[in-house]
Design a protein around this motif. Structure first.
Motif, PDB file in Angstrom:
ATOM      1  N   LEU A  96       0.793  -1.226   0.000  1.00 20.91           N
ATOM      2  CA  LEU A  96       0.000   0.000   0.000  1.00 20.91           C
ATOM      3  C   LEU A  96       0.830   1.283   0.000  1.00 20.91           C
ATOM      4  CD1 LEU A  96      -2.849  -0.915   2.528  1.00 20.91           C
ATOM      5  CD2 LEU A  96      -3.047  -0.651   0.046  1.00 20.91           C
ATOM      6  N   HIS A  97       1.953   1.299   0.696  1.00 15.85           N
ATOM      7  CA  HIS A  97       2.614   2.584   0.928  1.00 15.85           C
ATOM      8  C   HIS A  97       3.354   3.087  -0.311  1.00 15.85           C
ATOM      9  CE1 HIS A  97       6.572   0.603   1.288  1.00 15.85           C
ATOM     10  NE2 HIS A  97       7.097   1.825   1.263  1.00 15.85           N
ATOM     11  N   HIS A  98       3.460   4.436  -0.394  1.00 17.06           N
ATOM     12  CA  HIS A  98       4.228   5.092  -1.444  1.00 17.06           C
ATOM     13  C   HIS A  98       5.587   5.575  -0.931  1.00 17.06           C
ATOM     14  CE1 HIS A  98      -0.063   5.879  -2.775  1.00 17.06           C
ATOM     15  NE2 HIS A  98       0.435   5.197  -3.781  1.00 17.06           N
ATOM     16  N   ILE A  99       5.619   6.009   0.344  1.00 14.78           N
ATOM     17  CA  ILE A  99       6.831   6.591   0.919  1.00 14.78           C
ATOM     18  C   ILE A  99       6.961   6.111   2.361  1.00 14.78           C
ATOM     19  CG2 ILE A  99       8.174   8.716   1.258  1.00 14.78           C
ATOM     20  CD1 ILE A  99       6.121  10.192  -0.464  1.00 14.78           C
ATOM     21  N   LYS A 100       8.191   5.802   2.774  1.00 11.44           N
ATOM     22  CA  LYS A 100       8.448   5.392   4.156  1.00 11.44           C
ATOM     23  C   LYS A 100       9.540   6.251   4.758  1.00 11.44           C
ATOM     24  CE  LYS A 100       9.691   1.454   7.094  1.00 11.44           C
ATOM     25  NZ  LYS A 100       9.904  -0.007   7.166  1.00 11.44           N
ATOM     26  N   PHE A 101       9.326   6.641   6.018  1.00  9.26           N
ATOM     27  CA  PHE A 101      10.329   7.406   6.754  1.00  9.26           C
ATOM     28  C   PHE A 101      11.265   6.445   7.474  1.00  9.26           C
ATOM     29  CE2 PHE A 101      12.056   9.675  10.383  1.00  9.26           C
ATOM     30  CZ  PHE A 101      12.371  10.923   9.848  1.00  9.26           C
ATOM     31  N   LYS A 102      12.552   6.621   7.248  1.00  6.50           N
ATOM     32  CA  LYS A 102      13.561   5.815   7.933  1.00  6.50           C
ATOM     33  C   LYS A 102      14.419   6.738   8.779  1.00  6.50           C
ATOM     34  CE  LYS A 102      13.796   1.888   4.787  1.00  6.50           C
ATOM     35  NZ  LYS A 102      14.677   0.994   3.994  1.00  6.50           N
ATOM     36  N   GLY A 103      14.437   6.504  10.087  1.00  2.00           N
ATOM     37  CA  GLY A 103      15.129   7.385  10.995  1.00  2.00           C
ATOM     38  C   GLY A 103      16.617   7.149  11.056  1.00  2.00           C
TER      39      GLY A 103
ATOM     40  N   VAL B 136      11.985   7.469   2.001  1.00  2.00           N
ATOM     41  CA  VAL B 136      12.342   6.557   0.910  1.00  2.00           C
ATOM     42  C   VAL B 136      11.094   6.305   0.072  1.00  2.00           C
ATOM     43  CG1 VAL B 136      13.261   4.291   0.310  1.00  2.00           C
ATOM     44  CG2 VAL B 136      14.125   5.492   2.345  1.00  2.00           C
ATOM     45  N   LYS B 137      11.166   6.671  -1.217  1.00  2.00           N
ATOM     46  CA  LYS B 137      10.031   6.530  -2.127  1.00  2.00           C
ATOM     47  C   LYS B 137      10.128   5.232  -2.926  1.00  2.00           C
ATOM     48  CE  LYS B 137       9.778  11.539  -2.925  1.00  2.00           C
ATOM     49  NZ  LYS B 137       9.806  12.583  -3.977  1.00  2.00           N
TER      50      LYS B 137
ATOM     51  N   ALA C 121       4.300  18.452   3.184  1.00  2.00           N
ATOM     52  CA  ALA C 121       5.668  18.280   2.705  1.00  2.00           C
ATOM     53  C   ALA C 121       6.379  17.244   3.559  1.00  2.00           C
ATOM     54  CB  ALA C 121       6.425  19.613   2.740  1.00  2.00           C
ATOM     55  N   LEU C 122       7.386  16.605   2.979  1.00  2.00           N
ATOM     56  CA  LEU C 122       8.178  15.598   3.674  1.00  2.00           C
ATOM     57  C   LEU C 122       9.322  16.295   4.400  1.00  2.00           C
ATOM     58  CD1 LEU C 122       8.409  12.995   0.765  1.00  2.00           C
ATOM     59  CD2 LEU C 122       6.701  13.096   2.590  1.00  2.00           C
ATOM     60  N   THR C 123       9.268  16.353   5.719  1.00  2.00           N
ATOM     61  CA  THR C 123      10.314  17.004   6.497  1.00  2.00           C
ATOM     62  C   THR C 123      11.277  15.968   7.076  1.00  2.00           C
ATOM     63  OG1 THR C 123       9.294  16.947   8.697  1.00  2.00           O
ATOM     64  CG2 THR C 123       8.553  18.683   7.181  1.00  2.00           C
ATOM     65  N   SER C 124      12.444  16.425   7.484  1.00  2.00           N
ATOM     66  CA  SER C 124      13.450  15.515   8.047  1.00  2.00           C
ATOM     67  C   SER C 124      13.114  15.085   9.470  1.00  2.00           C
ATOM     68  CB  SER C 124      14.824  16.191   8.031  1.00  2.00           C
ATOM     69  OG  SER C 124      14.818  17.364   8.820  1.00  2.00           O
ATOM     70  N   PHE C 125      11.985  15.575  10.021  1.00  2.00           N
ATOM     71  CA  PHE C 125      11.593  15.245  11.393  1.00  2.00           C
ATOM     72  C   PHE C 125      10.351  14.348  11.432  1.00  2.00           C
ATOM     73  CE2 PHE C 125      13.668  19.408  11.441  1.00  2.00           C
ATOM     74  CZ  PHE C 125      14.759  19.120  12.242  1.00  2.00           C
ATOM     75  N   LYS C 126      10.074  13.654  10.322  1.00  3.44           N
ATOM     76  CA  LYS C 126       8.965  12.703  10.153  1.00  3.44           C
ATOM     77  C   LYS C 126       7.595  13.352  10.015  1.00  3.44           C
ATOM     78  CE  LYS C 126       7.614  11.451  14.913  1.00  3.44           C
ATOM     79  NZ  LYS C 126       7.626  10.401  15.960  1.00  3.44           N
TER      80      LYS C 126
END
Length: 298
Positions: A56-63, A72-73, A98-103
């Motif tokens: 399902l997902h399009h983009i995932k945040f990896k810390g 990550v797209k 928007a995709l920020t660096s803080f999730k």
């Protein structure tokens, strides 16, 4: 009088959906974009299988750390920025995400329950163009709602870039004349008290920790009592509402109730409770506690 204790979740927002959460992550849809983000409250197991999440997902945040990371797209053409809409029976607004660096993506969806309370309260006021103050206002969801409902709105946040983002949201929502203030919230409240200002509506959504533009330190448990003591003095005595929302693992709705009653013993129509998101999978995700009250000049 005992307060009304509630558990509230958004029920009519077409552009947002919590799909599932668990294992310290959440799967969410914002418009047409589906994200996987960290979620420290989700200490249980996911209800949907991992294969469904990956499909399902399009983009995932990896810390990279506890406070930052990268997105990550699956498809490089997926946009970094996009718009979504929110509307209820009173108002309609838009957000730039928007995709920020803080999730974060620029919105806290669970707050839409409070937005409904704000717009409906403003519509009940006898006062034309009631004054509304939004403290710790972030990208301005509550500010936009208040302005769209007809309020003279002041938006206060300590981070200039976030206030600029809120102004973008005002523009795409085809609104104007919100008063933007980049300042430490407690200092602003104390200055307004000295000026004799009053407001018909006050919204507070303070973080657990934060910093003002001049290095002022905010720690929720150290300063919230002082903030509440001062901010209730800004309420118009004839008609008003106030919302206090906290996202802190150590705060309960009883703590919020005690803070409000301690600062404002004459409070009427007090509601306390928990905000949560109901997932498509059937899971419920708690996302903070609230206290709110109102008084109308009927």
């Amino acid at each position: 009088m005992q307060p009304n204790i509630q558990a509230l979740t958004p029920t009519h927002w077409k552009d947002y959906e919590l799909i599932d959460c668990g294992d310290f992550e959440k799967l969410e849809r914002f418009g047409d974009v589906i994200l996987i983000r960290p979620e420290p409250q989700a200490v249980w197991s996911k209800l949907l299988p991992e294969t469904e999440w990956q499909k399902l997902h399009h983009i995932k945040f990896k810390g990279r750390s506890a406070t930052s990371g990268e997105w990550v797209k699956k498809n490089p053409k997926t946009p970094d920025r996009w718009h979504i809409e929110y509307k209820n029976e009173d108002v309609k607004i838009k957000f730039r995400l928007a995709l920020t660096s803080f999730k974060h993506v620029g919105i806290f969806p669970e707050q839409s329950v409070n937005w409904d309370f704000i717009s409906s309260s403003i519509k009940k006021f006898k006062t034309p163009n009631p004054r509304v103050l939004n403290l710790f206002a972030y990208t301005g969801g509550a500010s936009l709602i208040a302005k769209a409902a007809g309020a003279d709105t002041t938006h206060v946040d300590s981070i200039k870039q976030v206030v600029s983002w809120a102004n973008e949201n005002q523009e795409i929502s085809e609104l104007k004349d919100i008063r933007w203030v980049v300042e430490d919230a407690l200092k602003f409240v104390q200055r307004e008290l000295k000026r004799g200002k009053t407001y018909h509506g006050i919204i507070l959504d303070p973080p657990a920790y934060g910093h003002g533009p001049k290095g002022e330190k905010w720690k929720l448990e150290d300063l919230i009592k002082e903030m509440m003591r001062d901010v209730v003095q800004l309420l118009d005595p004839q008609e008003h509402f106030l919302i206090l929302n906290t996202y802190s693992l150590g705060f309960s709705s009883i703590i919020v109730e005690n803070l409000i009653r301690g600062a404002y013993p004459q409070v009427q129509n007090l509601n306390i409770g928990e905000l949560y998101l109901k997932g498509r999978s059937g899971i419920n995700l708690p996302l903070g506690v609230f206290g709110k009250f109102s008084l109308f000049n009927c």
